[in-house]
Motif scaffolding. Structure first.
Motif, PDB file in Angstrom:
ATOM      1  N   LEU A  31       0.822  -1.204   0.000  1.00 51.24           N
ATOM      2  CA  LEU A  31       0.000   0.000   0.000  1.00 51.24           C
ATOM      3  C   LEU A  31       0.861   1.262   0.000  1.00 51.24           C
ATOM      4  O   LEU A  31       0.496   2.277  -0.596  1.00 51.24           O
ATOM      5  CB  LEU A  31      -0.939  -0.007   1.203  1.00 51.24           C
ATOM      6  N   LEU A  32       2.017   1.198   0.664  1.00 51.29           N
ATOM      7  CA  LEU A  32       2.949   2.324   0.659  1.00 51.29           C
ATOM      8  C   LEU A  32       3.451   2.592  -0.757  1.00 51.29           C
ATOM      9  O   LEU A  32       3.493   3.738  -1.214  1.00 51.29           O
ATOM     10  CB  LEU A  32       4.120   2.033   1.602  1.00 51.29           C
ATOM     11  N   GLY A  33       3.837   1.518  -1.470  1.00 47.53           N
ATOM     12  CA  GLY A  33       4.313   1.676  -2.836  1.00 47.53           C
ATOM     13  C   GLY A  33       3.242   2.227  -3.754  1.00 47.53           C
ATOM     14  O   GLY A  33       3.512   3.083  -4.611  1.00 47.53           O
ATOM     15  N   LEU A  34       1.993   1.756  -3.593  1.00 49.08           N
ATOM     16  CA  LEU A  34       0.888   2.259  -4.411  1.00 49.08           C
ATOM     17  C   LEU A  34       0.625   3.738  -4.116  1.00 49.08           C
ATOM     18  O   LEU A  34       0.405   4.534  -5.040  1.00 49.08           O
ATOM     19  CB  LEU A  34      -0.375   1.442  -4.148  1.00 49.08           C
ATOM     20  N   ALA A  35       0.654   4.097  -2.834  1.00 49.24           N
ATOM     21  CA  ALA A  35       0.448   5.500  -2.462  1.00 49.24           C
ATOM     22  C   ALA A  35       1.562   6.382  -3.024  1.00 49.24           C
ATOM     23  O   ALA A  35       1.310   7.494  -3.505  1.00 49.24           O
ATOM     24  CB  ALA A  35       0.386   5.629  -0.940  1.00 49.24           C
ATOM     25  N   ALA A 215      -1.486   2.547 -10.414  1.00 49.87           N
ATOM     26  CA  ALA A 215      -1.570   2.081  -9.024  1.00 49.87           C
ATOM     27  C   ALA A 215      -2.907   1.393  -8.772  1.00 49.87           C
ATOM     28  O   ALA A 215      -2.967   0.350  -8.105  1.00 49.87           O
ATOM     29  CB  ALA A 215      -1.385   3.260  -8.065  1.00 49.87           C
ATOM     30  N   GLY A 216      -3.977   1.961  -9.322  1.00 46.69           N
ATOM     31  CA  GLY A 216      -5.296   1.356  -9.158  1.00 46.69           C
ATOM     32  C   GLY A 216      -5.389  -0.011  -9.806  1.00 46.69           C
ATOM     33  O   GLY A 216      -6.017  -0.927  -9.264  1.00 46.69           O
ATOM     34  N   GLY A 217      -4.747  -0.169 -10.975  1.00 43.22           N
ATOM     35  CA  GLY A 217      -4.747  -1.461 -11.645  1.00 43.22           C
ATOM     36  C   GLY A 217      -4.067  -2.532 -10.807  1.00 43.22           C
ATOM     37  O   GLY A 217      -4.570  -3.655 -10.673  1.00 43.22           O
TER      38      GLY A 217
END
Length: 321
Positions: A31-35, A215-217
């Motif tokens: 989640l950190l990487g996506l954010a 990121a959403g994908g």
């Protein structure tokens, strides 16, 4: 030389962490990487185009729903993952043409309204699953490889972040990047120098949306589930806080800001879930701490953590740092 060594050290640590973290820590790491991926786009948008968007969560949702719908209709996951940022960028181009005529808080409120409208539609339309959302999304796979573990998604996420950072670095160190730096300094001066201010703003807006869509994908494949509740308004505010705390107009600032706020959020969640805490504690604590963090940063580190540490004070010198 120091920059190369530091980069190599960061790469080694990034690759090593998925092998040593447990599942709960890996979830935070992903989640950190996506954010961070979304925040790089926010930092680019606010730091160079001077635009404040409270709707990045909407582009995150567009990417997630696009990849999920394609995967559920037997489209190869890689194609869905590629389509996610493209769909988000296209959506940003369409809505950006009228919205980017606005400035300041008017634009911020307009993008916030856009996210609310989008999520409301997603909660009512049949093909998006309504309020229930889309479930049983297939795992991401490529050839004979299937990402069936959290560690695999960690590598996928941080590989996506590396791509986003590379694209951003190439953009801001290119000739258009120099035009963007002029735009960040003064729109009037940039326009008088022959820089097409409107198109440049629109392109940066679409690029930041593409990062959120990517990121959403990845998020939809990781969770296997997307619904309007997966993309609350608070998430867009969180991205703004991350970008400001880390340092607007910097690449590493977005990553550092995302890491700092994500770890802070995890601490708040643990505090809010202590026995005796009311059910509304998580949201109240989040808003209160975000406000406090912003006030502290604006007062004592107005350029953000990374510029404060490196001594770089303005966008003219933040060439991909």
């Amino acid at each position: 030389m120091i920059r190369v060594v530091a980069g190599a050290l960061v790469a080694v640590v990034t690759l090593a962490l998925p092998a040593v973290l447990d599942d709960s820590a890996l979830a935070v790491y992903i989640l950190l990487g996506l954010a961070a991926m979304v925040t790089v786009g926010v930092s680019l948008l606010m730091g160079y185009a001077g635009q404040v968007s409270l709707g990045q969560g909407a582009f995150y949702a567009v990417g997630a729903y696009t990849a999920a719908l394609l995967a559920l209709n037997d489209v190869p996951p890689l194609a869905g993952l590629i389509a996610a940022p493209l769909a988000a960028a296209l959506f940003a181009l369409v809505i950006g043409m009228p919205l980017l005529r606005l400035r300041g808080h008017h634009l911020a409120f307009a993008t916030l309204a856009m996210q609310l409208i989008l999520l409301s539609l997603a909660g009512q339309l049949e093909f998006t699953g309504g309020d229930i959302g889309l479930q049983a999304i297939p795992q991401f796979s490529l050839g004979g490889f299937e990402a069936g573990s959290a560690a695999a998604y960690a590598y996928l996420t941080w590989g996506g972040l590396a791509l986003v950072m590379l694209v951003t670095h190439n953009v801001i160190t290119s000739r258009p990047g120099r035009a963007l730096r002029a735009l960040a300094t003064s729109e009037t001066a940039a326009a008088s120098s022959g820089i097409p201010v409107g198109p440049y703003k629109l392109v940066v807006f679409a690029l930041s949306a593409a990062f959120a869509g990517l990121a959403g994908g990845i998020y939809c494949f990781y969770t296997g589930y997307v619904a309007p509740g997966s993309f609350p308004v608070l998430i867009s505010i969180q991205y703004i806080v991350m970008a400001v705390v880390g340092g607007l107009g910097t690449i590493w600032g977005a990553v550092v800001g995302a890491g700092a706020i994500m770890l802070l959020v995890q601490g708040l969640d643990q505090l809010a879930n202590l026995p005796g805490m009311p059910s509304y504690a998580p949201s109240v604590l989040s808003y209160a701490v975000y406000a406090l963090v912003l006030i502290v940063v604006v007062l004592f580190m107005p350029h953000g953590l990374v510029p404060a540490i490196t001594g770089r004070r303005d966008n003219h010198h933040q060439r991909g740092q």
